[in-house]
Design an enzyme around this catalytic site. Structure first.
Site, mmCIF file in Angstrom:
data_model
loop_
_atom_site.group_PDB
_atom_site.id
_atom_site.type_symbol
_atom_site.label_atom_id
_atom_site.label_comp_id
_atom_site.label_asym_id
_atom_site.label_seq_id
_atom_site.Cartn_x
_atom_site.Cartn_y
_atom_site.Cartn_z
ATOM 1 N N ARG A 67 45.647 33.378 -47.992
ATOM 2 C CA ARG A 67 44.472 33.569 -47.130
ATOM 3 C C ARG A 67 44.637 34.762 -46.191
ATOM 4 O O ARG A 67 43.675 35.443 -45.850
ATOM 5 C CB ARG A 67 44.221 32.292 -46.322
ATOM 6 N N LYS A 99 47.306 32.489 -54.262
ATOM 7 C CA LYS A 99 46.337 32.570 -53.161
ATOM 8 C C LYS A 99 47.090 32.802 -51.871
ATOM 9 O O LYS A 99 48.115 32.165 -51.615
ATOM 10 C CB LYS A 99 45.514 31.278 -53.043
ATOM 11 N N ARG A 119 71.237 16.353 -54.644
ATOM 12 C CA ARG A 119 70.827 17.708 -55.027
ATOM 13 C C ARG A 119 71.287 18.741 -54.003
ATOM 14 O O ARG A 119 71.764 19.825 -54.367
ATOM 15 C CB ARG A 119 69.300 17.780 -55.154
ATOM 16 N N GLU A 134 58.864 10.972 -53.892
ATOM 17 C CA GLU A 134 59.092 10.952 -55.338
ATOM 18 C C GLU A 134 60.434 10.355 -55.735
ATOM 19 O O GLU A 134 60.580 9.835 -56.843
ATOM 20 C CB GLU A 134 58.975 12.371 -55.899
ATOM 21 N N ARG A 163 46.083 20.071 -60.118
ATOM 22 C CA ARG A 163 45.676 18.804 -60.704
ATOM 23 C C ARG A 163 44.766 17.994 -59.783
ATOM 24 O O ARG A 163 45.022 17.852 -58.604
ATOM 25 C CB ARG A 163 46.930 17.985 -61.035
ATOM 26 N N GLU A 164 43.668 17.513 -60.337
ATOM 27 C CA GLU A 164 42.788 16.498 -59.769
ATOM 28 C C GLU A 164 41.825 16.978 -58.691
ATOM 29 O O GLU A 164 40.922 16.264 -58.315
ATOM 30 C CB GLU A 164 43.596 15.303 -59.208
ATOM 31 N N GLY A 188 39.900 20.697 -56.891
ATOM 32 C CA GLY A 188 39.793 22.089 -56.487
ATOM 33 C C GLY A 188 39.895 22.258 -54.997
ATOM 34 O O GLY A 188 40.111 23.361 -54.497
ATOM 35 N N GLY A 213 61.530 23.077 -61.086
ATOM 36 C CA GLY A 213 62.413 23.234 -59.934
ATOM 37 C C GLY A 213 61.712 23.328 -58.599
ATOM 38 O O GLY A 213 62.258 23.886 -57.651
#
Length: 484
Positions: free
Chosen positions: A443, A441, A249, A240, A393-394, A396, A214
């Site tokens: 900051r 996280k 939606r 997307e 993903r992909e 850091g 979601g």
């Protein structure tokens, strides 16, 4: 165009000479000017050569004066090309004031900017008459040329601490006079706002989750809540899905008519009436959607600038108040579908560049940018499927560039899958559950977990009562005890 070609490009020879002369007289001038100018900022090739030699001396940590300049130019075989020692002496003798070197440098840089603008206008002229390019593509190319012109400027590197201190106290005074609960842009969910203190201008916020959690729904709930407050417009880059699906939606959220009902024949009159009311509410909100695929961060910045200009025009026509006529938030769905400015065979490098571009976009536009991100499949392989930072993903660098990273976790979703129930339960209009928004996280603040109610059939999130939150945590403790 012929008239323009006959004109001498903008430049100021006296300012160029004064800069170069001042640098041979003052070490301070060398330090200050080298932070402002590049060789290409000079119009005359002779001055480009002299300045390049000065920068070469700076890099070799040598003094810049008549003696070192003469010796270096002679060693490079360029002394006579620039007019010999006599021209270097003339540059020094004709300096009005070495203390004004930075002022002369800014004149040189401004004239360079005008020349680049002239070059950009010539390129735009070619684009306009290109028979193989569409109108939209021509406009985008023109915007990019102008943006690249601005982005190519070198800013002054250092500012006195007092300037930043003044900005800090301006922010403190604004907080003291504010009636709001938090400093940043509010999401409409009090628990989320308390934990994050709102989203601040220049923040890059990453909202990540596995499919079906979601994340698009949550960020669009943010968008509607922010747009309703009158605090500004929201720009949504929807890479997307088509814009029509996103609007579907949003209307489902507002109307409480399940999306599945909208896709079937035989829609009831009651549901239709609800949809009409919701659509009227939705079109009044300052939410702007761009569903173009494969955009880069630079493309998005250019389009946001165009949107802001449109908003400014509406303010001038009294169609919007000044507060509502500013861009308040940018949403990107999703990061992995963006295009890197420079193509690469290494996907990790591409995603790293995209993440840095989004952070630069937040700072350049001075608004928070919320980017949705996918998570790796490693989440599904663990007994505890709550996401963590290492699941991004992909790359850091997404974590490194983000000011805040939040994840969505739905325990009920995984429980139903483990019990063999599939995903059909999500289409049940009566089904509601608790969703964990995990801030992994932050900051500038604390991390933690916020609980929100979620109704999958309407893609709707809401704030939970305290007793519902306590019941959820109590059930989790019982579940953990049973597992042990």
């Amino acid at each position: 165009m012929a008239d323009l070609q006959d004109r001498v490009p903008p430049h100021n020879e006296e300012a160029e000479m004064a800069v170069l002369g001042a640098m041979m007289l003052s070490a301070t001038a060398v330090q200050e000017v080298s932070q402002v100018l590049e060789p290409h900022h000079f119009y005359l090739p002779v001055h480009q050569e002299i300045y390049s030699t000065m920068i070469e001396l700076v890099r070799r940590r040598m003094t810049v004066d008549l003696v070192t300049m003469r010796d270096t130019l002679m060693s490079n075989g360029r002394l006579e090309d620039i007019g010999g020692v006599s021209y270097l002496v003339r540059l020094v003798d004709d300096v009005p004031s070495a203390a004004s070197a930075v002022d002369y440098a800014r004149i040189v840089r401004d004239r360079s900017k005008l020349r680049r603008l002239l070059e950009a206008s010539a390129e735009i002229h070619k684009v306009v008459f290109d028979p193989n390019s569409s109108i939209d593509k021509k406009v985008e190319t023109a915007e990019k040329l102008v943006y690249d012109l601005k982005a190519g400027d070198r800013a002054d590197y250092f500012q006195p601490l007092s300037m930043f201190a003044n900005r800090f106290f301006d922010g403190i005074e604004a907080l003291m006079s504010s009636t709001g609960a938090v400093a940043g842009l509010t999401t409409g969910y009090p628990d989320m706002d308390r934990l994050t203190t709102g989203f601040s201008p220049g923040d890059l916020v990453i909202l990540a989750a596995r499919p079906a959690m979601g994340k698009t729904s949550l960020v669009m709930n943010f968008a509607m809540n922010i747009a309703r407050t009158g605090n500004g417009a929201v720009a949504v880059f929807n890479l997307e899905m088509p814009g029509e699906q996103l609007v579907q939606r949003l209307i489902s959220m507002l109307s409480t008519v399940p999306i599945e009902d909208m896709r079937r024949t035989g829609l009831s009159t009651e549901s239709y009436d609800k949809i009409i009311v919701a659509a009227e509410q939705l079109v009044s909100l300052p939410i702007f959607i761009d569903d173009t695929s494969q955009l880069s961060a630079l493309d998005m910045i250019a389009r946001c600038r165009r949107l802001q200009m449109d908003l400014d025009d509406r303010v001038r026509r009294d169609e919007l108040d000044p507060q509502g006529g500013r861009l308040a938030l940018v949403i990107v769905d999703c990061l992995q579908l963006m295009r890197a400015q420079r193509g690469s065979d290494n996907r990790v490098q591409e995603v790293s560049e995209i993440a840095r571009g989004l952070k630069l976009m937040a700072r350049e536009l001075r608004v928070p940018v919320i980017a949705l991100s996918q998570l790796s499949r490693e989440v599904e392989k663990r007994p505890n499927k709550r996401p963590q930072l290492s699941d991004l993903r992909e790359s850091g660098s997404i974590e490194a560039d983000a000011d805040l990273v939040a994840f969505i976790y739905r325990d009920e979703y995984y429980r139903q899958k483990e019990e063999g129930g599939g995903e059909d339960f999500q289409e049940n209009p009566e089904h509601t559950e608790v969703s964990e928004i995990i801030v992994g996280k932050h900051r500038n603040g604390a991390t933690g977990t916020v609980l929100l109610g979620f109704q999958p059939s309407l893609t709707r999130f809401w704030s939970l009562a305290n007793e519902d939150k306590e019941d959820y945590w109590r059930s989790k403790r019982r579940q953990n005890f049973a597992d042990d």
